[in-house]
Design a protein around this motif. Structure first.
Motif, PDB file in Angstrom:
ATOM      1  N   LYS A  44      27.871 -25.368  10.462  1.00  0.00           N
ATOM      2  CA  LYS A  44      27.452 -24.383   9.477  1.00  0.00           C
ATOM      3  C   LYS A  44      28.637 -24.002   8.591  1.00  0.00           C
ATOM      4  O   LYS A  44      29.778 -24.166   8.951  1.00  0.00           O
ATOM      5  CB  LYS A  44      26.910 -23.137  10.166  1.00  0.00           C
ATOM      6  N   ARG A  45      28.325 -23.450   7.433  1.00  0.00           N
ATOM      7  CA  ARG A  45      29.354 -22.963   6.520  1.00  0.00           C
ATOM      8  C   ARG A  45      29.211 -21.460   6.352  1.00  0.00           C
ATOM      9  O   ARG A  45      28.129 -20.920   6.446  1.00  0.00           O
ATOM     10  CB  ARG A  45      29.220 -23.626   5.150  1.00  0.00           C
ATOM     11  N   LEU A  62      20.790 -15.996 -14.467  1.00  0.00           N
ATOM     12  CA  LEU A  62      21.799 -16.133 -13.415  1.00  0.00           C
ATOM     13  C   LEU A  62      21.362 -15.480 -12.115  1.00  0.00           C
ATOM     14  O   LEU A  62      21.473 -16.078 -11.036  1.00  0.00           O
ATOM     15  CB  LEU A  62      23.135 -15.536 -13.867  1.00  0.00           C
ATOM     16  N   GLY A  63      20.841 -14.260 -12.174  1.00  0.00           N
ATOM     17  CA  GLY A  63      20.432 -13.545 -10.967  1.00  0.00           C
ATOM     18  C   GLY A  63      19.360 -14.280 -10.197  1.00  0.00           C
ATOM     19  O   GLY A  63      19.396 -14.371  -8.966  1.00  0.00           O
ATOM     20  N   ARG A  64      18.391 -14.833 -10.906  1.00  0.00           N
ATOM     21  CA  ARG A  64      17.324 -15.593 -10.256  1.00  0.00           C
ATOM     22  C   ARG A  64      17.882 -16.847  -9.592  1.00  0.00           C
ATOM     23  O   ARG A  64      17.485 -17.227  -8.492  1.00  0.00           O
ATOM     24  CB  ARG A  64      16.257 -15.972 -11.277  1.00  0.00           C
ATOM     25  N   HIS A  65      18.796 -17.515 -10.245  1.00  0.00           N
ATOM     26  CA  HIS A  65      19.398 -18.725  -9.699  1.00  0.00           C
ATOM     27  C   HIS A  65      20.233 -18.409  -8.453  1.00  0.00           C
ATOM     28  O   HIS A  65      20.114 -19.099  -7.438  1.00  0.00           O
ATOM     29  CB  HIS A  65      20.268 -19.412 -10.753  1.00  0.00           C
ATOM     30  N   VAL A  66      21.068 -17.390  -8.521  1.00  0.00           N
ATOM     31  CA  VAL A  66      21.903 -17.015  -7.383  1.00  0.00           C
ATOM     32  C   VAL A  66      21.025 -16.625  -6.196  1.00  0.00           C
ATOM     33  O   VAL A  66      21.293 -17.005  -5.054  1.00  0.00           O
ATOM     34  CB  VAL A  66      22.880 -15.877  -7.751  1.00  0.00           C
ATOM     35  N   HIS A  67      19.949 -15.880  -6.463  1.00  0.00           N
ATOM     36  CA  HIS A  67      19.038 -15.481  -5.381  1.00  0.00           C
ATOM     37  C   HIS A  67      18.394 -16.700  -4.733  1.00  0.00           C
ATOM     38  O   HIS A  67      18.388 -16.844  -3.508  1.00  0.00           O
ATOM     39  CB  HIS A  67      17.966 -14.533  -5.914  1.00  0.00           C
ATOM     40  N   ALA A  68      17.849 -17.608  -5.544  1.00  0.00           N
ATOM     41  CA  ALA A  68      17.195 -18.796  -4.997  1.00  0.00           C
ATOM     42  C   ALA A  68      18.174 -19.665  -4.219  1.00  0.00           C
ATOM     43  O   ALA A  68      17.855 -20.175  -3.134  1.00  0.00           O
ATOM     44  CB  ALA A  68      16.547 -19.597  -6.122  1.00  0.00           C
ATOM     45  N   LEU A  69      19.383 -19.828  -4.741  1.00  0.00           N
ATOM     46  CA  LEU A  69      20.389 -20.641  -4.061  1.00  0.00           C
ATOM     47  C   LEU A  69      20.821 -20.009  -2.744  1.00  0.00           C
ATOM     48  O   LEU A  69      20.921 -20.685  -1.720  1.00  0.00           O
ATOM     49  CB  LEU A  69      21.602 -20.850  -4.978  1.00  0.00           C
ATOM     50  N   ALA A  72      18.035 -20.430  -0.143  1.00  0.00           N
ATOM     51  CA  ALA A  72      17.945 -21.808   0.334  1.00  0.00           C
ATOM     52  C   ALA A  72      19.090 -22.143   1.289  1.00  0.00           C
ATOM     53  O   ALA A  72      18.879 -22.797   2.316  1.00  0.00           O
ATOM     54  CB  ALA A  72      17.948 -22.772  -0.850  1.00  0.00           C
ATOM     55  N   LEU A  73      20.295 -21.685   0.974  1.00  0.00           N
ATOM     56  CA  LEU A  73      21.439 -21.942   1.856  1.00  0.00           C
ATOM     57  C   LEU A  73      21.271 -21.229   3.200  1.00  0.00           C
ATOM     58  O   LEU A  73      21.569 -21.789   4.255  1.00  0.00           O
ATOM     59  CB  LEU A  73      22.738 -21.510   1.178  1.00  0.00           C
ATOM     60  N   ALA A  74      20.772 -19.990   3.168  1.00  0.00           N
ATOM     61  CA  ALA A  74      20.536 -19.250   4.417  1.00  0.00           C
ATOM     62  C   ALA A  74      19.441 -19.925   5.234  1.00  0.00           C
ATOM     63  O   ALA A  74      19.537 -20.013   6.467  1.00  0.00           O
ATOM     64  CB  ALA A  74      20.172 -17.806   4.107  1.00  0.00           C
ATOM     65  N   HIS A  78      23.128 -21.657   7.007  1.00  0.00           N
ATOM     66  CA  HIS A  78      24.480 -21.216   6.658  1.00  0.00           C
ATOM     67  C   HIS A  78      24.526 -19.694   6.575  1.00  0.00           C
ATOM     68  O   HIS A  78      23.514 -19.042   6.326  1.00  0.00           O
ATOM     69  CB  HIS A  78      24.909 -21.824   5.326  1.00  0.00           C
ATOM     70  N   GLU A  79      25.709 -19.143   6.783  1.00  0.00           N
ATOM     71  CA  GLU A  79      25.920 -17.699   6.651  1.00  0.00           C
ATOM     72  C   GLU A  79      26.307 -17.416   5.200  1.00  0.00           C
ATOM     73  O   GLU A  79      27.348 -17.867   4.734  1.00  0.00           O
ATOM     74  CB  GLU A  79      27.041 -17.249   7.589  1.00  0.00           C
ATOM     75  N   VAL A  80      25.444 -16.694   4.482  1.00  0.00           N
ATOM     76  CA  VAL A  80      25.646 -16.466   3.055  1.00  0.00           C
ATOM     77  C   VAL A  80      25.847 -14.976   2.797  1.00  0.00           C
ATOM     78  O   VAL A  80      25.071 -14.151   3.259  1.00  0.00           O
ATOM     79  CB  VAL A  80      24.437 -16.968   2.226  1.00  0.00           C
ATOM     80  N   THR A  81      26.895 -14.646   2.047  1.00  0.00           N
ATOM     81  CA  THR A  81      27.147 -13.274   1.606  1.00  0.00           C
ATOM     82  C   THR A  81      27.219 -13.288   0.087  1.00  0.00           C
ATOM     83  O   THR A  81      27.941 -14.094  -0.489  1.00  0.00           O
ATOM     84  CB  THR A  81      28.481 -12.752   2.181  1.00  0.00           C
ATOM     85  N   VAL A  82      26.435 -12.405  -0.541  1.00  0.00           N
ATOM     86  CA  VAL A  82      26.454 -12.294  -1.994  1.00  0.00           C
ATOM     87  C   VAL A  82      27.080 -10.946  -2.349  1.00  0.00           C
ATOM     88  O   VAL A  82      26.642  -9.908  -1.858  1.00  0.00           O
ATOM     89  CB  VAL A  82      25.038 -12.389  -2.607  1.00  0.00           C
ATOM     90  N   VAL A  83      28.107 -10.964  -3.178  1.00  0.00           N
ATOM     91  CA  VAL A  83      28.759  -9.747  -3.647  1.00  0.00           C
ATOM     92  C   VAL A  83      28.395  -9.568  -5.111  1.00  0.00           C
ATOM     93  O   VAL A  83      28.569 -10.481  -5.918  1.00  0.00           O
ATOM     94  CB  VAL A  83      30.299  -9.833  -3.488  1.00  0.00           C
TER      95      VAL A  83
END
Length: 92
Positions: A44-45, A62-69, A72-74, A78-83
């Motif tokens: 995992k990453r 941008l917000g929609r893309h970051v949310h979808a990405l 999908a990664l989670a 993977h462990e995903v943190t969005v700031v």
């Protein structure tokens, strides 16, 4: 290694234009970290995403893309943190 402004770039490479660029040690030399481009031992990453726009703050796409990405990664394990910035009334 931290270089001061007046210190020479001892561990630097010289580009064809003559500019000296600092080089960083390979991640392979740091115990416990996967090789650059590699996965952690569990496959995992840990991903940190920085975005000035994220739902519910939507200015463009941008917000929609970051949310979808990030979703999908989670979902891929993977462990995903969005700031991002805080929106009035939104949960932290």
């Amino acid at each position: 290694m931290t270089l001061g402004v007046s210190e020479p770039l001892a561990n630097a490479s010289v580009n064809p234009d003559g500019a000296r660029r600092p080089t960083t040690p390979s991640r392979q030399t740091v115990p416990g970290l996967p090789a650059a481009g590699g996965l952690a031992p569990d496959g995992k990453r840990r991903i940190l995403m920085l975005s000035w726009e994220y739902p519910p703050v939507l200015v463009g796409g941008l917000g929609r893309h970051v949310h979808a990405l990030s979703v999908a990664l989670a979902a891929a394990g993977h462990e995903v943190t969005v700031v991002t910035r805080h929106a009035e009334g939104a949960p932290l």
